[in-house]
Design a protein around this motif. Structure first.
Motif, PDB file in Angstrom:
ATOM      1  N   ASP A 121       0.803  -1.226   0.000  1.00 23.93           N
ATOM      2  CA  ASP A 121       0.000   0.000   0.000  1.00 23.93           C
ATOM      3  C   ASP A 121       0.836   1.277   0.000  1.00 23.93           C
ATOM      4  OD1 ASP A 121      -2.363  -1.544   0.086  1.00 23.93           O
ATOM      5  OD2 ASP A 121      -2.135  -1.763   2.258  1.00 23.93           O
ATOM      6  N   PHE A 122       2.098   1.201  -0.459  1.00 27.81           N
ATOM      7  CA  PHE A 122       2.914   2.400  -0.619  1.00 27.81           C
ATOM      8  C   PHE A 122       3.325   2.583  -2.075  1.00 27.81           C
ATOM      9  CE2 PHE A 122       3.176   2.773   3.930  1.00 27.81           C
ATOM     10  CZ  PHE A 122       3.417   4.121   4.143  1.00 27.81           C
ATOM     11  N   ALA A 123       2.402   2.202  -2.982  1.00 27.36           N
ATOM     12  CA  ALA A 123       2.561   2.451  -4.419  1.00 27.36           C
ATOM     13  C   ALA A 123       3.752   1.729  -5.027  1.00 27.36           C
ATOM     14  CB  ALA A 123       2.665   3.954  -4.697  1.00 27.36           C
ATOM     15  N   ALA A 124       4.226   0.667  -4.376  1.00 27.89           N
ATOM     16  CA  ALA A 124       5.327  -0.129  -4.932  1.00 27.89           C
ATOM     17  C   ALA A 124       4.894  -1.587  -4.989  1.00 27.89           C
ATOM     18  CB  ALA A 124       6.572   0.003  -4.078  1.00 27.89           C
ATOM     19  N   PRO A 125       5.212  -2.294  -6.063  1.00 31.59           N
ATOM     20  CA  PRO A 125       4.848  -3.707  -6.145  1.00 31.59           C
ATOM     21  C   PRO A 125       5.675  -4.538  -5.180  1.00 31.59           C
ATOM     22  CG  PRO A 125       6.277  -3.111  -7.965  1.00 31.59           C
ATOM     23  CD  PRO A 125       5.976  -1.844  -7.232  1.00 31.59           C
ATOM     24  N   ILE A 126       5.085  -5.615  -4.688  1.00 36.62           N
ATOM     25  CA  ILE A 126       5.781  -6.501  -3.752  1.00 36.62           C
ATOM     26  C   ILE A 126       5.689  -7.942  -4.242  1.00 36.62           C
ATOM     27  CG2 ILE A 126       5.504  -5.013  -1.742  1.00 36.62           C
ATOM     28  CD1 ILE A 126       3.045  -6.701  -0.982  1.00 36.62           C
ATOM     29  N   ASN A 127       5.548  -8.112  -5.556  1.00 31.07           N
ATOM     30  CA  ASN A 127       5.278  -9.434  -6.092  1.00 31.07           C
ATOM     31  C   ASN A 127       5.833  -9.557  -7.500  1.00 31.07           C
ATOM     32  OD1 ASN A 127       3.109  -8.589  -8.165  1.00 31.07           O
ATOM     33  ND2 ASN A 127       2.384  -7.686  -6.244  1.00 31.07           N
ATOM     34  N   LEU A 128       5.768 -10.779  -8.052  1.00 31.08           N
ATOM     35  CA  LEU A 128       6.192 -11.053  -9.418  1.00 31.08           C
ATOM     36  C   LEU A 128       5.004 -11.385 -10.324  1.00 31.08           C
ATOM     37  CD1 LEU A 128       9.393 -13.158  -8.757  1.00 31.08           C
ATOM     38  CD2 LEU A 128       9.293 -10.898  -9.796  1.00 31.08           C
TER      39      LEU A 128
ATOM     40  N   TRP B  98       1.980 -10.726 -13.001  1.00 30.24           N
ATOM     41  CA  TRP B  98       1.830  -9.838 -14.146  1.00 30.24           C
ATOM     42  C   TRP B  98       0.350  -9.654 -14.439  1.00 30.24           C
ATOM     43  CZ3 TRP B  98       0.068 -10.609 -19.331  1.00 30.24           C
ATOM     44  CH2 TRP B  98      -0.336 -11.921 -19.636  1.00 30.24           C
ATOM     45  N   GLY B  99       0.008  -8.502 -14.960  1.00 31.72           N
ATOM     46  CA  GLY B  99      -1.386  -8.215 -15.259  1.00 31.72           C
ATOM     47  C   GLY B  99      -1.489  -7.105 -16.283  1.00 31.72           C
ATOM     48  N   ARG B 100      -2.645  -7.000 -16.862  1.00 32.14           N
ATOM     49  CA  ARG B 100      -2.900  -5.983 -17.878  1.00 32.14           C
ATOM     50  C   ARG B 100      -3.503  -4.748 -17.211  1.00 32.14           C
ATOM     51  NH1 ARG B 100      -2.280  -8.883 -22.688  1.00 32.14           N
ATOM     52  NH2 ARG B 100      -2.604 -11.132 -22.425  1.00 32.14           N
ATOM     53  N   ASP B 101      -2.842  -3.615 -17.423  1.00 29.48           N
ATOM     54  CA  ASP B 101      -3.298  -2.342 -16.860  1.00 29.48           C
ATOM     55  C   ASP B 101      -3.544  -2.456 -15.358  1.00 29.48           C
ATOM     56  OD1 ASP B 101      -3.979   0.356 -16.973  1.00 29.48           O
ATOM     57  OD2 ASP B 101      -6.093  -0.049 -17.348  1.00 29.48           O
TER      58      ASP B 101
ATOM     59  N   THR C 125      -0.793  -2.807  -9.439  1.00 35.37           N
ATOM     60  CA  THR C 125      -0.432  -3.527  -8.213  1.00 35.37           C
ATOM     61  C   THR C 125       0.474  -4.717  -8.504  1.00 35.37           C
ATOM     62  OG1 THR C 125      -2.326  -5.061  -8.228  1.00 35.37           O
ATOM     63  CG2 THR C 125      -2.659  -2.880  -7.224  1.00 35.37           C
ATOM     64  N   THR C 126       0.651  -5.046  -9.793  1.00 41.42           N
ATOM     65  CA  THR C 126       1.524  -6.168 -10.157  1.00 41.42           C
ATOM     66  C   THR C 126       2.947  -5.667 -10.386  1.00 41.42           C
ATOM     67  OG1 THR C 126       0.953  -5.925 -12.503  1.00 41.42           O
ATOM     68  CG2 THR C 126      -0.346  -7.482 -11.196  1.00 41.42           C
ATOM     69  N   GLY C 127       3.910  -6.522 -10.105  1.00 40.99           N
ATOM     70  CA  GLY C 127       5.296  -6.157 -10.345  1.00 40.99           C
ATOM     71  C   GLY C 127       5.622  -6.035 -11.816  1.00 40.99           C
ATOM     72  N   LEU C 128       4.886  -6.783 -12.647  1.00 47.44           N
ATOM     73  CA  LEU C 128       5.078  -6.771 -14.097  1.00 47.44           C
ATOM     74  C   LEU C 128       3.747  -6.367 -14.731  1.00 47.44           C
ATOM     75  CD1 LEU C 128       6.974 -10.179 -14.266  1.00 47.44           C
ATOM     76  CD2 LEU C 128       7.994  -7.893 -14.156  1.00 47.44           C
ATOM     77  N   ARG C 129       3.718  -5.210 -15.341  1.00 46.22           N
ATOM     78  CA  ARG C 129       2.463  -4.641 -15.845  1.00 46.22           C
ATOM     79  C   ARG C 129       2.512  -4.540 -17.363  1.00 46.22           C
ATOM     80  NH1 ARG C 129       1.632   1.132 -16.680  1.00 46.22           N
ATOM     81  NH2 ARG C 129      -0.581   1.587 -17.044  1.00 46.22           N
ATOM     82  N   VAL C 130       1.426  -4.891 -18.006  1.00 47.03           N
ATOM     83  CA  VAL C 130       1.261  -4.689 -19.440  1.00 47.03           C
ATOM     84  C   VAL C 130       0.359  -3.481 -19.624  1.00 47.03           C
ATOM     85  CG1 VAL C 130       0.466  -5.668 -21.616  1.00 47.03           C
ATOM     86  CG2 VAL C 130       1.560  -7.146 -19.913  1.00 47.03           C
ATOM     87  N   PRO C 131       0.925  -2.333 -20.008  1.00 46.74           N
ATOM     88  CA  PRO C 131       0.118  -1.117 -20.133  1.00 46.74           C
ATOM     89  C   PRO C 131      -0.839  -1.191 -21.327  1.00 46.74           C
ATOM     90  CG  PRO C 131       2.477  -0.618 -19.992  1.00 46.74           C
ATOM     91  CD  PRO C 131       2.343  -2.082 -20.266  1.00 46.74           C
ATOM     92  N   ILE C 132      -1.869  -0.361 -21.280  1.00 48.18           N
ATOM     93  CA  ILE C 132      -2.746  -0.200 -22.432  1.00 48.18           C
ATOM     94  C   ILE C 132      -1.925   0.407 -23.575  1.00 48.18           C
ATOM     95  CG2 ILE C 132      -4.749   1.057 -23.327  1.00 48.18           C
ATOM     96  CD1 ILE C 132      -5.913   0.991 -20.512  1.00 48.18           C
ATOM     97  N   SER C 133      -2.041  -0.188 -24.759  1.00 49.41           N
ATOM     98  CA  SER C 133      -1.299   0.328 -25.902  1.00 49.41           C
ATOM     99  C   SER C 133      -1.910  -0.213 -27.184  1.00 49.41           C
ATOM    100  CB  SER C 133       0.183  -0.087 -25.838  1.00 49.41           C
ATOM    101  OG  SER C 133       0.310  -1.481 -26.052  1.00 49.41           O
ATOM    102  N   ARG C 134      -1.506   0.359 -28.286  1.00 49.59           N
ATOM    103  CA  ARG C 134      -1.818  -0.221 -29.579  1.00 49.59           C
ATOM    104  C   ARG C 134      -1.039  -1.534 -29.712  1.00 49.59           C
ATOM    105  NH1 ARG C 134       0.140   4.612 -30.548  1.00 49.59           N
ATOM    106  NH2 ARG C 134       1.869   3.741 -31.772  1.00 49.59           N
ATOM    107  N   PRO C 135      -1.526  -2.488 -30.521  1.00 50.09           N
ATOM    108  CA  PRO C 135      -0.806  -3.768 -30.649  1.00 50.09           C
ATOM    109  C   PRO C 135       0.653  -3.599 -31.051  1.00 50.09           C
ATOM    110  CG  PRO C 135      -2.983  -3.948 -31.624  1.00 50.09           C
ATOM    111  CD  PRO C 135      -2.808  -2.503 -31.257  1.00 50.09           C
ATOM    112  N   GLU C 136       0.940  -2.655 -31.928  1.00 46.05           N
ATOM    113  CA  GLU C 136       2.322  -2.491 -32.387  1.00 46.05           C
ATOM    114  C   GLU C 136       3.227  -1.898 -31.309  1.00 46.05           C
ATOM    115  OE1 GLU C 136      -0.099   1.029 -34.094  1.00 46.05           O
ATOM    116  OE2 GLU C 136      -0.375  -1.123 -33.702  1.00 46.05           O
ATOM    117  N   ALA C 137       2.633  -1.387 -30.243  1.00 45.76           N
ATOM    118  CA  ALA C 137       3.420  -0.819 -29.146  1.00 45.76           C
ATOM    119  C   ALA C 137       3.353  -1.696 -27.894  1.00 45.76           C
ATOM    120  CB  ALA C 137       2.937   0.593 -28.826  1.00 45.76           C
ATOM    121  N   ARG C 138       2.956  -2.939 -28.051  1.00 48.17           N
ATOM    122  CA  ARG C 138       2.821  -3.826 -26.886  1.00 48.17           C
ATOM    123  C   ARG C 138       4.167  -3.947 -26.164  1.00 48.17           C
ATOM    124  NH1 ARG C 138      -0.131  -7.824 -28.900  1.00 48.17           N
ATOM    125  NH2 ARG C 138      -2.024  -6.985 -27.924  1.00 48.17           N
TER     126      ARG C 138
END
Length: 452
Positions: free
Chosen positions: A319-326, A328-331, A334-347
């Motif tokens: 709860d201090f805006a830092a991930p504490i895990n490995l 992954w998730g989309r947008d 809270t995940t350590g590995l995040r897949v941001p919203i993007s166009r497919p060519e910018a994945r």
């Protein structure tokens, strides 16, 4: 001869020197901590020489200035050969005279890249992608604090005084009025960056009191690491002009969020420029999933690179805006590995675990190495995480003492980063950690001195 030198400089450096006479050149490299080391010399002398020398022991120095001895290594301090990489030449616009900074390539006396030099480590990793016809792309985000001047290590760090006469307030993320409190510092950051030819995607207020985030364009990993290396100095100099300090310490203020260096990754085919994380239908590819799988498998092994000090682990708090895990998730921030919203060519995938106290060359190299191993070994990722991942404990070390043995045992990572570098880094960090363990903290004196 000086005119010939100036003609070889990048456009931004030439523009900076228009109508001026170049006085001095700072010949620099980054050490294991990312601290600038080197020498300054008159521009006329720099223009006449092709290289200079520096002992290789610079990569055995700890953050406290002590020296590390590695068993079995003769301590003779042979000279390395430093050759200017003129493509990195950039202004030092805060100086009283007309000065340029130039990062140097580092080779041994036989002409081989020195394996313990962090910039060479990153080049080694990038070369592995290039040998397969691939080009890694990164986009870093820098978080840092502006703080009141503090020369007493025993004194707690305070937010800076704003233009309103009040100290910067916390919990004001994205507030324009909050960032305006130290607008003159931000203005100088923009001015210095323009003089140096650096492009800033945006600057915003983060969640901490006096905490700022600076986003950079995406591009070549070595060039972006060079820019972060330069940016740290640039930001510090801008702050000093306005009676405050800039700190890249991971957790400088108790009960405030820490400062991260998020790293966005993608990989493209060198020949076509196609993002290999996206297929012809715009969907995830196996390479994308394997890259994430590699991060999940190997990031614990390189936490010592991306969280390189005991203070780094103060960030890993729920709860201090830092991930504490490995996970992954989309947008999902809270995940350590995040897949941001993007166009497919910018994945792309964002590694949110690195702290801003890292050496940018080593953090980017380590993160890319994990993804590279995932693609080579075809590691599948876990299922994407849905919901609040702060409730998940996916196995990242929580102390530097836990992280160092994981790095020592990471043989696959050592093969990518280089055995000699890993051996040297391990020794330096063990020296730093052992020194820290000898320090008695104020908490111990307050609660244990008379109570136990």
């Amino acid at each position: 001869m000086l005119r010939d030198l100036i003609d070889q400089l990048p456009e931004a450096a030439q523009t900076y020197l228009e109508g001026a006479r170049l006085d001095e050149v700072e010949c620099i490299i980054g050490d294991l901590a990312g601290v600038a080391r080197g020498k300054a010399m008159p521009a006329t002398k720099f223009a006449k020489q092709s290289h200079f020398y520096m002992p290789n022991s610079v990569f055995l120095q700890t953050i406290t200035g002590d020296w590390t001895e590695i068993p079995g290594m003769a301590y003779t301090e042979p000279d390395m050969i430093l050759t200017p990489d003129l493509s990195t030449a950039t202004a030092a616009p805060w100086t009283a005279d007309w000065t340029l900074q130039v990062i140097h390539d580092i080779n041994d006396q036989q002409g081989n890249p020195v394996p313990t030099a962090p910039r060479n480590v990153l080049k080694r990793v990038v070369a592995m992608f290039e040998a397969e016809g691939l080009t890694p792309i990164v986009a870093p985000e820098m978080e840092f604090y502006l703080v009141a001047p503090n020369t007493d290590p025993a004194k707690e760090v305070e937010p800076p005084m704003g233009r309103s006469g009040r100290r910067a307030a916390a919990r004001q993320a994205y507030s324009m009025s909050a960032v305006d409190e130290y607008g003159p510092v931000i203005d100088d950051i923009y001015d210095f960056a323009e003089a140096q030819g650096f492009e800033i995607d945006g600057i915003m207020q983060e969640g901490g009191a006096g905490q700022v985030e600076l986003n950079m364009r995406h591009g070549d990993p070595v060039r972006l690491a060079d820019e972060i290396f330069f940016f740290k100095r640039l930001i510090r100099e801008a702050a000093l002009r306005h009676n405050c300090h800039a700190t890249f310490m991971a957790k400088p203020i108790q009960n405030e969020p820490g400062s991260a260096m998020h790293i966005h990754h993608s990989v493209v085919e060198t020949a076509s420029g196609r993002n290999i994380f996206t297929d012809a239908e715009g969907k995830d590819t196996e390479a994308f999933l394997h890259f994430i799988g590699g991060l999940q498998r190997y990031v614990p092994s390189i936490i010592a690179l991306i969280a390189p000090y005991v203070n780094s682990y103060r960030r890993y708090v729920p709860d201090f805006a830092a991930p504490i895990n490995l996970e992954w998730g989309r947008d999902n921030r809270t995940t350590g590995l995040r897949v941001p919203i993007s166009r497919p060519e910018a994945r792309r995938v964002e590694n949110r675990l690195a702290g801003m106290d890292c050496n940018p060359y080593l953090a980017i190299a380590g993160s890319l190495a994990c993804g590279w191993l995932g693609m080579q070994e075809k590691h599948p990722p876990a299922a994407p995480f849905e919901g609040d991942a702060y409730s998940s404990d996916a196995g990242i070390p929580r102390t530097f003492g836990e992280a160092l043995p994981l790095f020592a045992q990471a043989h696959a990572v050592h093969e990518v980063l280089g055995e000699e570098f890993c051996k040297t880094y391990q020794a330096v960090k063990e020296t730093e950690y052992n020194e820290f363990l000898q320090v008695i903290s104020p908490w111990e004196r307050e609660h244990l001195l008379l109570n136990v």
